[in-house]
Design a protein around this motif. Structure first.
Motif, mmCIF file in Angstrom:
data_model
loop_
_atom_site.group_PDB
_atom_site.id
_atom_site.type_symbol
_atom_site.label_atom_id
_atom_site.label_comp_id
_atom_site.label_asym_id
_atom_site.label_seq_id
_atom_site.Cartn_x
_atom_site.Cartn_y
_atom_site.Cartn_z
ATOM 1 N N LEU A 120 3.470 -8.940 -7.349
ATOM 2 C CA LEU A 120 3.647 -7.739 -6.540
ATOM 3 C C LEU A 120 2.544 -6.757 -6.885
ATOM 4 N N LEU A 121 1.684 -6.484 -5.922
ATOM 5 C CA LEU A 121 0.562 -5.575 -6.102
ATOM 6 C C LEU A 121 0.918 -4.236 -5.462
ATOM 7 N N LEU A 122 1.059 -3.226 -6.288
ATOM 8 C CA LEU A 122 1.372 -1.885 -5.810
ATOM 9 C C LEU A 122 0.070 -1.105 -5.773
ATOM 10 N N VAL A 123 -0.468 -0.914 -4.578
ATOM 11 C CA VAL A 123 -1.763 -0.267 -4.410
ATOM 12 C C VAL A 123 -1.526 1.203 -4.077
ATOM 13 N N ASP A 124 -1.682 2.044 -5.084
ATOM 14 C CA ASP A 124 -1.501 3.485 -4.944
ATOM 15 C C ASP A 124 -2.805 4.075 -4.416
ATOM 16 N N ASP A 125 -2.755 4.571 -3.213
ATOM 17 C CA ASP A 125 -3.946 5.069 -2.533
ATOM 18 C C ASP A 125 -4.145 6.569 -2.772
ATOM 19 N N GLY A 126 -4.134 6.950 -4.058
ATOM 20 C CA GLY A 126 -4.417 8.340 -4.421
ATOM 21 C C GLY A 126 -3.240 9.286 -4.270
ATOM 22 N N SER A 127 -2.025 8.806 -4.517
ATOM 23 C CA SER A 127 -0.837 9.658 -4.374
ATOM 24 C C SER A 127 -0.939 10.908 -5.232
ATOM 25 N N SER A 136 5.597 3.134 -12.525
ATOM 26 C CA SER A 136 5.455 2.784 -13.946
ATOM 27 C C SER A 136 6.755 2.240 -14.537
ATOM 28 N N GLU A 137 7.877 2.543 -13.929
ATOM 29 C CA GLU A 137 9.165 2.023 -14.389
ATOM 30 C C GLU A 137 9.285 0.514 -14.163
ATOM 31 N N TYR A 138 8.407 -0.058 -13.352
ATOM 32 C CA TYR A 138 8.489 -1.475 -12.992
ATOM 33 C C TYR A 138 7.375 -2.319 -13.603
ATOM 34 N N THR A 139 6.420 -1.706 -14.251
ATOM 35 C CA THR A 139 5.248 -2.459 -14.701
ATOM 36 C C THR A 139 5.504 -3.329 -15.929
ATOM 37 N N ASP A 140 6.681 -3.252 -16.522
ATOM 38 C CA ASP A 140 7.025 -4.180 -17.602
ATOM 39 C C ASP A 140 7.305 -5.582 -17.065
ATOM 40 N N ASP A 141 7.621 -5.672 -15.793
ATOM 41 C CA ASP A 141 7.848 -6.969 -15.159
ATOM 42 C C ASP A 141 6.482 -7.642 -14.994
ATOM 43 N N PRO A 142 6.294 -8.846 -15.537
ATOM 44 C CA PRO A 142 4.977 -9.495 -15.468
ATOM 45 C C PRO A 142 4.511 -9.808 -14.042
ATOM 46 N N ALA A 189 3.298 7.348 -8.808
ATOM 47 C CA ALA A 189 2.802 6.612 -9.986
ATOM 48 C C ALA A 189 3.851 6.561 -11.089
ATOM 49 N N ASP A 190 4.572 7.657 -11.311
ATOM 50 C CA ASP A 190 5.609 7.681 -12.337
ATOM 51 C C ASP A 190 6.738 6.711 -12.009
ATOM 52 N N ILE A 191 7.110 6.664 -10.757
ATOM 53 C CA ILE A 191 8.182 5.757 -10.334
ATOM 54 C C ILE A 191 7.726 4.304 -10.492
ATOM 55 N N PRO A 198 0.852 -1.183 0.000
ATOM 56 C CA PRO A 198 0.000 0.000 0.000
ATOM 57 C C PRO A 198 0.894 1.243 0.000
ATOM 58 N N CYS A 199 0.611 2.184 -0.874
ATOM 59 C CA CYS A 199 1.474 3.360 -0.914
ATOM 60 C C CYS A 199 0.666 4.640 -1.139
ATOM 61 N N TYR A 200 1.140 5.686 -0.493
ATOM 62 C CA TYR A 200 0.561 7.012 -0.638
ATOM 63 C C TYR A 200 1.691 8.020 -0.503
ATOM 64 N N ASN A 201 1.980 8.720 -1.596
ATOM 65 C CA ASN A 201 3.045 9.733 -1.619
ATOM 66 C C ASN A 201 4.364 9.189 -1.064
ATOM 67 N N GLU A 202 4.841 8.137 -1.696
ATOM 68 C CA GLU A 202 6.051 7.445 -1.244
ATOM 69 C C GLU A 202 7.209 7.584 -2.223
ATOM 70 N N GLU A 203 7.279 8.673 -2.982
ATOM 71 C CA GLU A 203 8.313 8.803 -4.002
ATOM 72 C C GLU A 203 9.728 8.688 -3.446
ATOM 73 N N ARG A 204 9.920 9.004 -2.196
ATOM 74 C CA ARG A 204 11.266 8.961 -1.613
ATOM 75 C C ARG A 204 11.793 7.538 -1.473
ATOM 76 N N TRP A 205 10.902 6.575 -1.149
ATOM 77 C CA TRP A 205 11.354 5.228 -0.801
ATOM 78 C C TRP A 205 10.884 4.131 -1.741
ATOM 79 N N ILE A 206 9.867 4.354 -2.518
ATOM 80 C CA ILE A 206 9.193 3.262 -3.216
ATOM 81 C C ILE A 206 10.111 2.457 -4.135
ATOM 82 N N SER A 207 11.057 3.098 -4.790
ATOM 83 C CA SER A 207 11.971 2.354 -5.678
ATOM 84 C C SER A 207 12.778 1.312 -4.904
ATOM 85 N N GLU A 208 13.318 1.718 -3.774
ATOM 86 C CA GLU A 208 14.119 0.780 -2.983
ATOM 87 C C GLU A 208 13.264 -0.376 -2.460
#
Length: 111
Positions: A34-41, A50-56, A46-48, A9-19
């Motif tokens: 891996l389910l990335l649930v963006d709770d209205g960030s 999107s860099e991972y969504t090519d992974d099935p 969302a941009d960060i 679950p994530c909300y405005n996590e641009e600082r840490w989400i990649s790691e």
């Protein structure tokens, strides 16, 4: 169907989400979704992601803000694994975490 459904679950996590995402994707046990649930960030989360969504194994789920519990519940509803795992959007796992936990669960006949 993946063996383990992992929800972040994530909300405005641009600082840490990649790691956090990297720590999950680098697991020695790879049968997971891996389910990335963006709770209205409102930041660049969302941009960060999107860099991972090519992974099935990665699925991005956006929802209007429902709070942490609402995002966690969405992860439970959307996952289809035999096991569920949760990780905070600012946490990181050691590479063998899932391997060790799945082995323990299966060796000890747990639900």
């Amino acid at each position: 169907m993946a063996r383990v459904s992992i929800s972040i679950p994530c909300y405005n996590e641009e600082r840490w989400i990649s790691e956090t995402i990297e720590s999950v994707l680098n697991q020695t046990f790879s049968d997971f979704e891996l389910l990335l649930v963006d709770d209205g960030s409102t930041d660049n989360t969302a941009d960060i992601i999107s860099e991972y969504t090519d992974d099935p194994r990665v699925r991005y789920i956006y929802q209007e803000n429902q709070g942490f519990a609402g995002a966690r519940n969405t992860g439970l509803e959307e996952g289809d694994g035999d096991y569920y795992a949760f990780i905070g959007a600012d946490d990181m796992w050691k590479p063998t975490k899932l391997e060790q936990q799945v082995a323990f669960l299966e060796a000890n006949d747990t639900d």
